[in-house]
Write a protein that holds these residues in place. Sequence first.
Motif, short mmCIF file in Angstrom:
data_model
loop_
_atom_site.label_atom_id
_atom_site.label_comp_id
_atom_site.label_asym_id
_atom_site.label_seq_id
_atom_site.Cartn_x
_atom_site.Cartn_y
_atom_site.Cartn_z
N SER A 265 63.17 50.75 43.64
CA SER A 265 64.43 51.27 44.17
C SER A 265 64.65 52.68 43.64
CB SER A 265 65.59 50.36 43.80
OG SER A 265 66.78 50.90 44.31
N CYS A 266 65.00 52.80 42.33
CA CYS A 266 65.35 54.12 41.79
C CYS A 266 64.12 55.01 41.62
CB CYS A 266 66.07 53.97 40.47
SG CYS A 266 64.99 53.42 39.11
N GLU A 267 62.99 54.40 41.30
CA GLU A 267 61.74 55.12 40.98
C GLU A 267 61.97 56.15 39.88
OE1 GLU A 267 59.32 56.11 44.32
OE2 GLU A 267 59.65 54.15 45.25
N GLY A 269 62.86 54.69 36.60
CA GLY A 269 62.83 53.92 35.37
C GLY A 269 64.18 53.47 34.88
N CYS A 271 66.46 51.20 37.07
CA CYS A 271 67.10 50.07 37.75
C CYS A 271 66.45 48.73 37.45
CB CYS A 271 67.13 50.31 39.26
SG CYS A 271 65.53 50.04 40.07
N GLY A 272 65.20 48.71 37.07
CA GLY A 272 64.51 47.45 36.75
C GLY A 272 63.87 46.78 37.95
N CYS A 274 61.23 47.37 39.60
CA CYS A 274 59.76 47.27 39.57
C CYS A 274 59.25 46.55 38.32
CB CYS A 274 59.15 48.66 39.67
SG CYS A 274 59.51 49.70 38.25
N CYS A 304 57.06 52.36 37.77
CA CYS A 304 57.43 53.53 38.56
C CYS A 304 57.34 54.80 37.73
CB CYS A 304 58.84 53.37 39.16
SG CYS A 304 60.15 53.23 37.96
FE1 FES Z 1 63.78 51.38 39.30
FE2 FES Z 1 61.19 51.19 38.63
S1 FES Z 1 62.05 51.33 40.59
S2 FES Z 1 62.91 51.04 37.37
#
Ligand code: FES
Length: 317
Positions: A265-267, A269, A271-272, A274, A304
């Motif tokens: 989602s956030c890419e 690091g 949001c969690g 991945c 990510c």
């Molecule tokens: Fe959000 Fe990796 S996509 S922490």
Amino acid sequence: MTQQTIKVSIRGIRIEAEHIRSFELVATDGAALPAWQAGAHVQVTLPNSIQRAYSLCNHLGEHSGYRIAVKLEAQSRGGSRAMHALQVGQTLQISAPRNLFELDPSAQRHVLLAGGIGITPLYAMCNALQGMAACELHYFVRHPDQAAFLDRLGDQVVLHTGLDAAHTERTLADLVAHHADAPRTTFYTCGPSPFMAAVETALRTAKFPIERLRSERFSAEPPAPGYRNNAFHIVFAKSGIEADVPPGIPIIQVARECGVDIPTSCEQGVCGACLSEVLEGAPDHLDAYLSDAERTSGKLMLPCVSRCTGKTLVLNR
Ligand code: FES
């Protein structure tokens, strides 16, 4: 590793300041939401599937439901814009609260330093500490119109407005110096990266024990110069696929190219989404999501942004 999700609806929306709205969330089934402590955040999955982490910032005495506050960012990558488009009655999925920014039970004095929308977890801390411990809240904003919760905080807050970078640094240095002889003081900060870096510099310059600074970031820090941006080999054990990860290329990009599904989602690091289990190899953690204990365990990582310190990494993907 599947996060517990809770379906909530928006019971109310309140304008807290210029471009800042707070959202009151309640469970759609009427059940009580999980208990939380000041400093906690929840992951919100928006209607456009984007996930964002928001600190819980309930008003004093507000126990039913959760409140989060969101600033509409001019450079929004979709999260704050989608949040500000929401209406009362709409539903969202959220995670259970998670707290990586807890109050220090050993502190005799708590000094809360907020920059901009970084007020949200510190507002909850200020409310939690009311009448219990010595606490001071300093809130740095460009203009008073941009300061959320002022009507609720009253004289509990010292507002610093319109300061340029140099003036902010001097003010922070004075604040830290004021507490230099009080080793049982714990500092807390949340805000834009330059503001948080200035807080850390002020503490280091004053030779204040840096372990008495607690901070919450909106995004992972850019990697320090010299971090291990090496090539390594990756094995996606569940998929039975192996590949090389070149320098500068994120693991999730390699996974996508190989057809390995890692939700993101956030890419950044934070949001969690991945979160992945490490079966072998030493992760080089570059995220702002895992707790210290989770990092030390070496069993989980956020591919990510994070990488590998060795030659091979095996993920349970
Ligand atoms: Fe959000 Fe990796 S996509 S922490």
